[in-house]
Motif scaffolding. Structure first.
Motif, mmCIF file in Angstrom:
data_model
loop_
_atom_site.group_PDB
_atom_site.id
_atom_site.type_symbol
_atom_site.label_atom_id
_atom_site.label_comp_id
_atom_site.label_asym_id
_atom_site.label_seq_id
_atom_site.Cartn_x
_atom_site.Cartn_y
_atom_site.Cartn_z
ATOM 1 N N ASN A 1 91.733 70.414 25.325
ATOM 2 C CA ASN A 1 91.909 69.444 24.336
ATOM 3 C C ASN A 1 90.730 68.399 23.996
ATOM 4 O O ASN A 1 90.231 68.117 22.841
ATOM 5 C CB ASN A 1 93.251 68.708 24.194
ATOM 6 N N ASN A 2 90.183 67.795 25.266
ATOM 7 C CA ASN A 2 89.269 66.970 25.425
ATOM 8 C C ASN A 2 87.912 67.677 25.075
ATOM 9 O O ASN A 2 87.087 67.033 24.271
ATOM 10 C CB ASN A 2 89.135 66.458 26.921
ATOM 11 N N LEU A 3 87.880 68.946 25.256
ATOM 12 C CA LEU A 3 86.324 69.631 25.013
ATOM 13 C C LEU A 3 86.272 69.776 23.572
ATOM 14 O O LEU A 3 85.257 69.676 22.834
ATOM 15 C CB LEU A 3 86.437 71.065 25.781
ATOM 16 N N GLU A 4 87.522 70.167 22.979
ATOM 17 C CA GLU A 4 87.369 70.203 21.421
ATOM 18 C C GLU A 4 87.209 68.937 20.806
ATOM 19 O O GLU A 4 86.407 68.912 19.836
ATOM 20 C CB GLU A 4 88.666 71.017 21.067
ATOM 21 N N ALA A 5 87.754 67.959 21.479
ATOM 22 C CA ALA A 5 87.633 66.481 20.637
ATOM 23 C C ALA A 5 86.122 65.977 20.837
ATOM 24 O O ALA A 5 85.707 65.390 20.091
ATOM 25 C CB ALA A 5 88.544 65.806 21.401
ATOM 26 N N ALA A 6 85.567 66.584 21.779
ATOM 27 C CA ALA A 6 83.884 65.951 22.309
ATOM 28 C C ALA A 6 83.100 66.706 20.966
ATOM 29 O O ALA A 6 82.172 65.804 20.490
ATOM 30 C CB ALA A 6 83.535 66.490 23.506
ATOM 31 N N GLU A 7 83.268 67.855 20.722
ATOM 32 C CA GLU A 7 82.701 68.354 19.582
ATOM 33 C C GLU A 7 82.585 67.793 18.295
ATOM 34 O O GLU A 7 82.085 67.258 17.516
ATOM 35 C CB GLU A 7 82.894 69.961 19.480
ATOM 36 N N GLU A 8 84.056 67.468 18.029
ATOM 37 C CA GLU A 8 84.522 66.806 16.639
ATOM 38 C C GLU A 8 83.998 65.456 16.671
ATOM 39 O O GLU A 8 83.466 64.698 15.599
ATOM 40 C CB GLU A 8 85.944 66.885 16.320
ATOM 41 N N ILE A 9 84.001 64.796 17.788
ATOM 42 C CA ILE A 9 83.560 63.214 17.790
ATOM 43 C C ILE A 9 82.088 63.107 17.399
ATOM 44 O O ILE A 9 81.806 62.385 16.569
ATOM 45 C CB ILE A 9 83.847 62.537 19.100
ATOM 46 N N VAL A 10 81.032 63.754 18.051
ATOM 47 C CA VAL A 10 79.873 63.976 17.470
ATOM 48 C C VAL A 10 79.735 64.305 16.133
ATOM 49 O O VAL A 10 78.846 63.767 15.452
ATOM 50 C CB VAL A 10 79.003 64.989 18.521
ATOM 51 N N ARG A 11 80.265 65.263 15.694
ATOM 52 C CA ARG A 11 80.399 65.668 13.945
ATOM 53 C C ARG A 11 80.748 64.533 13.284
ATOM 54 O O ARG A 11 80.166 64.227 12.232
ATOM 55 C CB ARG A 11 81.291 66.745 14.041
ATOM 56 N N GLN A 12 81.830 63.802 13.884
ATOM 57 C CA GLN A 12 82.273 62.604 12.870
ATOM 58 C C GLN A 12 81.318 61.525 12.910
ATOM 59 O O GLN A 12 81.040 60.758 12.056
ATOM 60 C CB GLN A 12 83.716 62.173 13.572
ATOM 61 N N LEU A 13 80.693 61.249 14.022
ATOM 62 C CA LEU A 13 79.735 60.218 14.377
ATOM 63 C C LEU A 13 78.397 60.427 13.434
ATOM 64 O O LEU A 13 77.931 59.595 12.543
ATOM 65 C CB LEU A 13 79.129 60.086 15.650
ATOM 66 N N ARG A 14 78.084 61.689 13.239
ATOM 67 C CA ARG A 14 76.847 62.173 12.397
ATOM 68 C C ARG A 14 77.320 62.094 10.881
ATOM 69 O O ARG A 14 76.427 61.689 10.139
ATOM 70 C CB ARG A 14 76.378 63.337 12.766
ATOM 71 N N LEU A 15 78.636 62.483 10.485
ATOM 72 C CA LEU A 15 79.053 62.458 9.327
ATOM 73 C C LEU A 15 79.296 61.292 8.659
ATOM 74 O O LEU A 15 78.676 60.905 7.473
ATOM 75 C CB LEU A 15 80.193 63.540 8.945
ATOM 76 N N ARG A 16 79.904 60.238 9.338
ATOM 77 C CA ARG A 16 80.117 59.011 8.975
ATOM 78 C C ARG A 16 79.204 58.193 9.105
ATOM 79 O O ARG A 16 79.302 56.902 8.528
ATOM 80 C CB ARG A 16 81.446 58.599 9.854
ATOM 81 N N ASP A 17 78.101 58.348 9.604
ATOM 82 C CA ASP A 17 76.920 57.465 10.067
ATOM 83 C C ASP A 17 77.476 56.387 11.130
ATOM 84 O O ASP A 17 77.126 55.134 10.304
ATOM 85 C CB ASP A 17 76.075 57.166 8.883
#
Length: 501
Positions: free
Chosen positions: A313-329
């Motif tokens: 779950n943490n590995l999947e969350a790490a990828e999505e967190i980076v995507r959200q940081l880039r998308l939400r700026d």
């Protein structure tokens, strides 16, 4: 890259494997000032804050810190570098905007001007030459040899990643064009009156294409006649080899709907983000930092133990967190609360996955050490407003807090005052009690229901009146032994245990 022009708004989406990872929006009423060069006028200097407030003609004063002052250009390269000796109130100063005004904070300025181009960034009055670390060593050596021939002695350059494979003629044209821009800025600064704009960054569409469009993109889809003419003209002039990757959207169907960009934007505006396996992220923005909480949610694992389930779950969350940081700026301080893991190897695995995904982020970032509570700390450069601020406005009732405060206690509505319902007595007593109870409910008072009959006393009372050898009621203080109860005969017990028949 997908570009959609709709009236005054232009939106650009960057997709990786058909997943939206970056979004840029330009509105006429919210134009970015980053990169613009102004001839500002110093309003006041604060030595205790090591900063100066400069008027650039935008209403709110911008701030210039001592670390961003070009003391060499002011002739103070060898003396003490103090901002109160370099700048005075009413003095004109050449500055460039590095950060847009956010909230109650004004724009950030620097007097060390840099002009971005297609392949490199021109730094006048500088002597440093830098090359992107993403380029291989052989390409870096080739570019160093070319830069020694084309860069003037009184200037410096920073080579972009897009310069990989660029010829000497292309780099020379870029340097000459930026050098001419700097000379034009200097002429306007000598004849202009502060505050005034000396150089303005191009439109957001051209700026994004200039900064991020390179050989890594398979195609650029443009919807809108004006946007197509702007992008096609710019790419044909600065990078003719990438012209074949441009395509114009001619269908009547919305291009963002075809690539499901609007749907992904709506999810990115929500506070909670669901992971593909069933876990979730909760992203909250505070005044000081961005806080991300990781939850397992509906994810219960597929065999194995708890440690394996949490790690996946943490590995999947790490990828999505980076995507959200880039998308939400999102920028500033970011604190991530992963689910606790017992093994040190699993914690290192999650941290490596986070760093690997951050390698695709173009914004400057830095990951600090993990705290004693297991929190991951990182910083990400914040330049402009985020995605939520671009598509929302602050609530006029709660002022963005999310709650409305009431100093008076709200009155309860409906029947029932918190106790048991009173019984109706005989005669007119029951009606009188009901009337009093209704008045108490209307006034908000909490009353105890009355009874029409007195409650009968229990037959048993304390102390128990058991027979005693002392011929007196048995109490706790009685020391006489209690009478021995006679056991029934075994035949009687057997008859009770076995039913007849």
């Amino acid at each position: 890259m997908v570009v959609r022009q709709n009236g005054e708004r232009t939106q650009i989406g960057v997709l990786e494997d058909n997943v939206l990872v970056e979004h840029y929006v330009n509105k006429e009423q919210a134009t970015s000032y980053v990169g613009n060069v102004y001839l500002g006028k110093v309003q006041n200097v604060l030595p205790s804050m090591e900063a100066a407030f400069v008027d650039i003609g935008k209403g709110r004063n911008a701030v210039l810190y001592a670390g961003e002052v070009n003391f060499e250009a002011l002739g103070m390269g060898h003396g003490p570098r103090r901002i109160e000796t370099a700048l005075k109130s009413g003095q004109s100063v050449l500055v460039q905007v590095t950060k847009d005004p956010i909230g109650h904070k004004g724009a950030r300025l620097t007097s060390q001007v840099s002009l971005p181009g297609r392949y490199l960034v021109y730094v006048p009055e500088g002597s440093m030459t830098g090359i992107s670390r993403k380029l291989p060593d052989t390409e870096r050596a080739r570019l160093k040899t070319i830069l020694k021939k084309i860069v003037p002695e009184d200037a410096g350059v920073i080579v972009r990643t897009a310069a990989e494979g660029a010829s000497e003629d292309e780099l020379r044209r870029d340097v000459e064009r930026l050098q001419a821009q700097w000379e034009d800025i200097q002429k306007k600064a000598k004849s202009g009156n502060a505050p005034t704009l000396l150089y303005g960054e191009p439109d957001m569409t051209v700026r994004v294409v200039r900064d991020i469009f390179n050989e890594d993109f398979s195609k650029v889809i443009v919807s809108g006649d004006d946007a197509w003419e702007t992008i096609h003209g710019y790419v044909s002039h600065v990078a003719p080899d990438l012209t074949d990757r441009l395509s114009k959207w001619t269908s009547e169907v919305d291009v963002f709907a075809t690539y499901r960009i609007d749907e992904q934007l709506m999810k990115a505006l929500d506070r909670k983000v669901w992971l593909p396996s069933g876990g979730s992220l909760v992203i909250d923005k505070t005044e000081a930092m961005i806080v991300v909480d990781v939850n397992t949610g509906k994810f219960t694992g597929q065999g194995g133990n708890l440690e394996e389930t949490v790690t996946r779950n943490n590995l999947e969350a790490a990828e999505e967190i980076v995507r959200q940081l880039r998308l939400r700026d999102l920028g500033g301080i970011v604190v991530i609360d992963f689910i606790d893991m017992v093994l040190e190897s699993n914690r290192d695995l999650v941290l490596r996955r986070l760093l690997e995904c951050l390698g695709r982020d173009r914004t400057k970032h830095q990951v600090a050490e993990v705290t004693s509570l297991g929190l991951v700390q990182m910083t990400r450069k914040r330049v402009g407003q985020g995605l939520l601020e671009s598509f929302s406005e602050t609530c006029v009732h709660c002022n963005g807090r999310g709650v409305i405060v009431h100093m008076e206690q709200p009155t309860t509505s409906g029947g029932g005052g918190g106790g048991k319902r009173a019984k109706r007595g005989r005669g007119g007593d029951g009606h009188a009690h009901e009337h009093e109870h209704a008045e108490a409910v209307e006034t908000g008072a909490r009353t105890r229901p009355t009874r029409s009959r007195p409650r009968p006393r229990s037959r048993r009372s304390w102390p128990p009146r058991w027979p005693c050898r002392c011929r007196s009621p048995r109490t706790r203080s009685c020391t006489a032994p209690s009478p021995r109860r006679r056991r029934p005969p075994r035949a009687a017990v057997a008859a009770v245990a076995r039913p007849a028949g």
